[in-house]
Design a protein around this motif. Structure first.
Motif, mmCIF file in Angstrom:
data_model
loop_
_atom_site.group_PDB
_atom_site.id
_atom_site.type_symbol
_atom_site.label_atom_id
_atom_site.label_comp_id
_atom_site.label_asym_id
_atom_site.label_seq_id
_atom_site.Cartn_x
_atom_site.Cartn_y
_atom_site.Cartn_z
ATOM 1 N N ASP A 44 0.309 -1.434 -0.045
ATOM 2 C CA ASP A 44 -0.050 0.292 -0.142
ATOM 3 C C ASP A 44 0.741 1.307 -0.249
ATOM 4 O OD1 ASP A 44 -2.938 0.923 0.315
ATOM 5 O OD2 ASP A 44 -1.823 2.139 2.262
ATOM 6 N N ILE A 45 0.734 1.823 -1.074
ATOM 7 C CA ILE A 45 1.549 3.939 -1.219
ATOM 8 C C ILE A 45 0.451 4.283 -0.558
ATOM 9 C CG2 ILE A 45 2.879 5.009 -2.304
ATOM 10 C CD1 ILE A 45 3.562 2.243 -4.024
ATOM 11 N N ARG A 46 1.063 5.095 -0.022
ATOM 12 C CA ARG A 46 -0.330 6.868 0.383
ATOM 13 C C ARG A 46 0.751 7.776 0.370
ATOM 14 N NH1 ARG A 46 -3.848 9.161 0.174
ATOM 15 N NH2 ARG A 46 -5.066 10.043 1.886
ATOM 16 N N ILE A 47 1.039 8.829 -0.603
ATOM 17 C CA ILE A 47 1.363 10.084 -0.277
ATOM 18 C C ILE A 47 0.529 11.405 -0.039
ATOM 19 C CG2 ILE A 47 3.185 12.195 -1.934
ATOM 20 C CD1 ILE A 47 3.867 9.838 -3.740
ATOM 21 N N THR A 48 0.884 11.718 0.457
ATOM 22 C CA THR A 48 -0.201 12.921 1.551
ATOM 23 C C THR A 48 0.204 14.186 1.679
ATOM 24 O OG1 THR A 48 -0.050 12.242 3.638
ATOM 25 C CG2 THR A 48 -1.831 11.716 2.608
ATOM 26 N N TYR A 49 -0.375 14.831 1.690
ATOM 27 C CA TYR A 49 0.423 16.747 1.833
ATOM 28 C C TYR A 49 -0.565 17.381 2.666
ATOM 29 C CZ TYR A 49 1.085 21.450 0.868
ATOM 30 O OH TYR A 49 1.450 23.463 1.323
ATOM 31 N N ALA A 50 0.476 18.133 3.863
ATOM 32 C CA ALA A 50 -0.457 18.549 5.017
ATOM 33 C C ALA A 50 0.734 20.165 5.594
ATOM 34 C CB ALA A 50 -1.120 17.667 5.817
ATOM 35 N N ASP A 51 0.084 20.802 5.686
ATOM 36 C CA ASP A 51 1.323 21.991 6.926
ATOM 37 C C ASP A 51 2.729 21.583 5.881
ATOM 38 O OD1 ASP A 51 -0.498 21.974 8.619
ATOM 39 O OD2 ASP A 51 -0.232 20.565 9.868
ATOM 40 N N GLY A 52 2.627 22.493 4.660
ATOM 41 C CA GLY A 52 3.646 22.321 3.627
ATOM 42 C C GLY A 52 4.585 20.814 3.891
ATOM 43 N N GLN A 53 4.712 20.407 3.879
ATOM 44 C CA GLN A 53 5.270 18.786 4.171
ATOM 45 C C GLN A 53 4.500 17.629 3.447
ATOM 46 O OE1 GLN A 53 6.409 17.832 7.828
ATOM 47 N NE2 GLN A 53 8.609 18.823 7.393
ATOM 48 N N ILE A 54 5.624 17.027 2.667
ATOM 49 C CA ILE A 54 4.466 15.474 2.382
ATOM 50 C C ILE A 54 4.711 14.054 3.470
ATOM 51 C CG2 ILE A 54 4.340 16.741 0.105
ATOM 52 C CD1 ILE A 54 6.810 14.496 -0.684
ATOM 53 N N ARG A 55 4.075 13.350 3.183
ATOM 54 C CA ARG A 55 4.669 12.545 3.813
ATOM 55 C C ARG A 55 4.062 11.168 3.211
ATOM 56 N NH1 ARG A 55 1.202 10.833 9.619
ATOM 57 N NH2 ARG A 55 2.030 12.941 9.970
ATOM 58 N N VAL A 56 5.527 10.117 2.577
ATOM 59 C CA VAL A 56 5.139 9.240 2.058
ATOM 60 C C VAL A 56 5.605 7.797 2.882
ATOM 61 C CG1 VAL A 56 6.383 8.318 0.290
ATOM 62 C CG2 VAL A 56 6.817 10.504 -0.186
ATOM 63 N N ARG A 57 4.571 6.905 2.711
ATOM 64 C CA ARG A 57 4.132 5.970 3.459
ATOM 65 C C ARG A 57 4.220 4.686 2.877
ATOM 66 N NH1 ARG A 57 1.632 3.852 8.204
ATOM 67 N NH2 ARG A 57 0.246 2.107 8.297
ATOM 68 N N VAL A 58 5.138 3.671 2.940
ATOM 69 C CA VAL A 58 4.107 2.343 1.917
ATOM 70 C C VAL A 58 4.867 0.681 2.813
ATOM 71 C CG1 VAL A 58 6.116 0.722 0.586
ATOM 72 C CG2 VAL A 58 6.387 3.257 0.321
ATOM 73 N N GLU A 59 3.939 0.846 3.115
ATOM 74 C CA GLU A 59 2.763 -0.508 3.798
ATOM 75 C C GLU A 59 2.902 -1.944 3.010
ATOM 76 O OE1 GLU A 59 -0.143 0.499 6.299
ATOM 77 O OE2 GLU A 59 0.269 -1.160 7.564
ATOM 78 N N ASP A 60 3.795 -2.840 3.900
ATOM 79 C CA ASP A 60 2.940 -4.439 2.931
ATOM 80 C C ASP A 60 3.268 -5.334 3.916
ATOM 81 O OD1 ASP A 60 5.581 -5.830 4.696
ATOM 82 O OD2 ASP A 60 6.906 -4.784 2.631
ATOM 83 N N ASP A 61 2.236 -6.810 3.500
ATOM 84 C CA ASP A 61 1.692 -7.599 4.608
ATOM 85 C C ASP A 61 2.964 -8.676 4.470
ATOM 86 O OD1 ASP A 61 1.553 -8.476 1.960
ATOM 87 O OD2 ASP A 61 -0.465 -9.498 2.080
ATOM 88 N N GLY A 62 4.337 -8.068 5.007
ATOM 89 C CA GLY A 62 5.291 -9.208 4.594
ATOM 90 C C GLY A 62 6.057 -9.678 5.563
ATOM 91 N N LYS A 63 6.577 -10.268 5.541
ATOM 92 C CA LYS A 63 7.768 -11.003 7.402
ATOM 93 C C LYS A 63 8.175 -9.657 8.313
ATOM 94 C CE LYS A 63 11.750 -12.240 5.225
ATOM 95 N NZ LYS A 63 12.578 -13.050 4.734
#
Lengths: 563, 121
Positions: free
Chosen positions: A500-519
């Protein structure tokens, strides 16, 4: 020692109380004031030692109390024919000659317990010398004995029965007292004038009480010398009232001095880590001088006696501007100046460290930018050079195929093979260029670049990307490489079924989050490329977090400034 | 069919010209950048402009827009060594007849995209 004096003083006071009660003829009020005065000195001295342990003031004040207790029997006008008590009264009377010198000593020694100035010492020594002479005279001549009953002091003395000598003794006592007290008072007034504002705060109460007392004593002395004894009871009462007030004022003054000292030691303790902006106020408060300012440079327009240079004179850290009266306390100025020096040195070092840190951060960010630029150039060179030539070769092969219309099967097969190899080589070169720096990131931006990354990943992936503002090249590239590295790690190690890749923007910052369901179980130390990524993120003031519990999956999350 | 080739790589232009001419097309000129392309189009009035997307002075899409604004605009076919995916949606919205990856360039494909009569030979 102090306890011994206290015990003796209290015992004598009780004895005095009994004498006054049993034989006194001045009335209860007079007796009580006398007792109260003694108790006040004993108590003030004892408690002064409690708040300032080790101060000689304690012994001095309590000794004065003890002396007053010893001389009290001479003041009660005892009506008794007991020979034993007459001895007591006589000794008490003789000892009264020491009251004034000891009192002067206590006054002059306040608040340190030591008489350090020359004029003070002279007055003190003169006082004791005068006291010694008076002890002898009073022992020899005794008071003028009124005819008839024994109203004042009934004594088996004088050894020398000479009314002339007794009169002289009485006059000398009065005159000497007056001179000694006036001189002592003037020393104290001069000390007040030359004292620092802070010292004056400590001297104020006792000084006023002392001066008033001194004037009262002087007056009593003058009256005694002129033989106007009728006024004595009223004056004596005022004298005693002031004598009760004086020890109390001494005690309060010592408490105040203790509080002032506590403020200074508190300042020295806190000052090292105090922000430079609050320094002036804190020092001003500790020194009790509202005019205190801390300056970075030595000012030209302020007289030198207002200035204390902090640190080395050749290369001062700063300068304290203060009331010139503080010059009277060089040790205090030295201590505060040393503390301020520490604070300024600290501030200077902190500023230097901050500047160096800013330089390091800037240079680190420049390194990342330069690295990105180098990658972009390399990609561009591959694109413009090798890739274009290979494309041209492809077209040439195509031309060759058209021109060899009558070529044999083997030639055509070789041509097919050459074209296929070339196509593969072109494809590999394109992949290589993309790994170095993806053209899509420059041309289309982060969203398209991430979407194309996911297309080539053999795991089911979900991508959600917010509307993003204009991003700097460094931020864009960092965000891209975070996703790219996280995806590569997931594919290589995680055995995940979903990303799951999620890129959001708030308060002058971007947040990049990469999540997997692996080991799970990923860490920075495993050479996963995450360490290099963390450095890269930190270089542009971003934050990288890794959460990878075993058996649960991995979350890589970064926050990056947009600019 | 009169063709202008626009690409900043001289080697590629030379080979492309030979390839298209071998197909019987008339390559009237070669331009190395966007400005040359605009000037030569006005001067030579080609029917088709084969236009590289990545040019040193101007974005190929911008050149395509300017060409479309000419009084008698030529048909434009974009070419690139990048893939269509890498170029994204701008290809779809550009005023062009089509897009060809450089390795796929041929007289037939060009004629198909430009909507011209097929190559006779």
């Amino acid at each position: 020692m102090a306890r011994l004096i206290l015990a003796a003083g209290l015992a004598l006071t009780i004895f005095d109380g009994w004498l006054a009660h049993r034989f006194g003829s001045y009335g209860t009020l007079f007796d009580l004031k006398e007792i109260a005065q003694i108790a006040a000195w004993l108590a003030a001295g004892y408690f002064a030692g409690r708040i300032r342990p080790g101060t000689p003031m304690r012994v001095l004040m309590m000794t004065l109390g003890l002396l007053l207790a010893s001389t009290a029997p001479a003041a009660f006008a005892l009506e008794t024919g007991s020979a034993g008590l007459q001895v007591v009264v006589t000794v008490a009377y003789v000892l009264t000659a020491l009251q004034l010198p000891l009192g002067a000593h206590v006054f002059l020694a306040y608040p340190s317990g030591h008489v350090r100035d020359r004029s003070g010492r002279t007055v003190m020594v003169g006082g004791y010398a005068f006291g010694a002479v008076m002890v002898v005279l009073q022992a020899l001549a005794g008071p003028v004995r009124p005819s008839g009953d024994c109203r004042d002091v009934c004594t088996p003395l004088p050894l020398v029965d000479s009314p002339a000598l007794a009169g002289l003794t009485s006059q000398l006592a009065g005159l000497g007292s007056a001179v000694l007290t006036l001189v002592g008072a003037s020393v104290i007034v001069r000390r007040m004038i030359t004292a620092s504002r802070r010292q004056r705060r400590v001297l104020a109460f006792p000084a006023v009480a002392m001066v008033l007392t001194a004037l009262l004593f002087a007056l009593v002395g003058v009256f005694a010398a002129t033989g106007t004894n009728d006024l004595n009871p009223t004056l004596a009462l005022a004298q005693f009232a002031s004598l009760v007030a004086v020890p109390a004022a001494f005690f309060l003054g010592l408490v105040r001095e203790r509080l002032d000292e506590a403020r200074v030691s508190d300042l020295i303790r806190r000052i090292q880590y105090m922000p430079a902006g609050r320094l002036s106020d804190a020092v001003s408060q500790a020194l009790g001088d509202p005019s205190v300012r801390i300056r970075a440079e030595v000012p030209d327009d302020i007289p030198a006696d207002h200035l204390t240079v902090v640190g080395d004179r050749g290369d001062p850290l700063g300068v304290i501007v203060h009331d010139p009266s503080l010059r009277a306390e060089p040790q205090l100025l030295e201590a505060v100046s040393a503390a301020v020096g520490l604070a300024l040195e600290n501030a200077r070092l902190q500023a230097a460290v901050r500047a160096q840190l800013a330089q390091v951060r800037a240079s680190r960010a420049r390194l990342v930018t330069a690295g990105d630029e180098a990658r972009r150039k390399l990609e561009r060179d591959l694109h413009d050079g090798a890739q274009q030539r290979m494309l041209s070769v492809g077209l040439i092969l195509s031309l060759l195929r058209h021109s060899l219309t009558d070529a044999g099967t083997e030639t055509k097969e070789l041509l097919d093979e050459a074209e296929a190899e070339l196509r593969l080589a072109t494809q590999e070169l394109r992949e290589l260029a993309r790994g170095i720096h993806p053209a899509v990131l420059t041309i289309q931006g982060l969203k398209a670049a991430v979407e194309q990354l996911v297309v080539r990943v053999p795991v089911r992936a979900r991508v959600r990307i917010d509307e993003l503002p204009e991003l700097s090249d460094a931020t864009k590239a960092t965000a891209y490489f975070v996703v790219s590295e996280a995806l590569a790690n997931t594919v290589r190690h995680a055995k995940a079924s979903e990303i799951d890749i999620r890129i959001t923007y708030a308060d002058g910052q971007i947040r990049v989050r990469v999540e997997d369901d692996g080991k799970g179980g990923a860490d920075f130390a495993a050479g996963s490329g995450l360490t290099g990524l963390a450095d890269r993120v930190a270089a542009i003031d971003g934050v990288l977090r890794l959460d990878s519990p075993l058996g649960v999956g991995t979350v890589v999350e970064v926050e990056l400034p947009c600019g | 069919m009169r063709i202008l080739i626009v690409d900043d790589h001289a080697g590629f232009r030379r080979v492309a010209r030979r390839l298209l001419e071998a197909c019987g097309m008339d390559v009237v000129g070669e331009a190395g950048n966007g400005r040359e392309a605009l000037a030569m189009t006005e001067q030579l009035c080609p029917q088709v402009v084969v236009l590289d997307v990545l040019l040193p002075d101007m974005d190929g899409f911008v050149v395509a827009h300017e060409l479309a604004g000419l009084p008698s605009p030529p048909r434009v076919v974009l070419i690139s060594s990048l893939t269509r995916a890498e170029l994204g949606t701008r290809v779809d919205t550009a005023p062009v007849a089509g897009f060809l990856a450089k390795e796929d360039l041929s007289g037939q494909r060009l004629a198909d995209l430009a909507g011209l009569p097929p190559w006779p030979g």
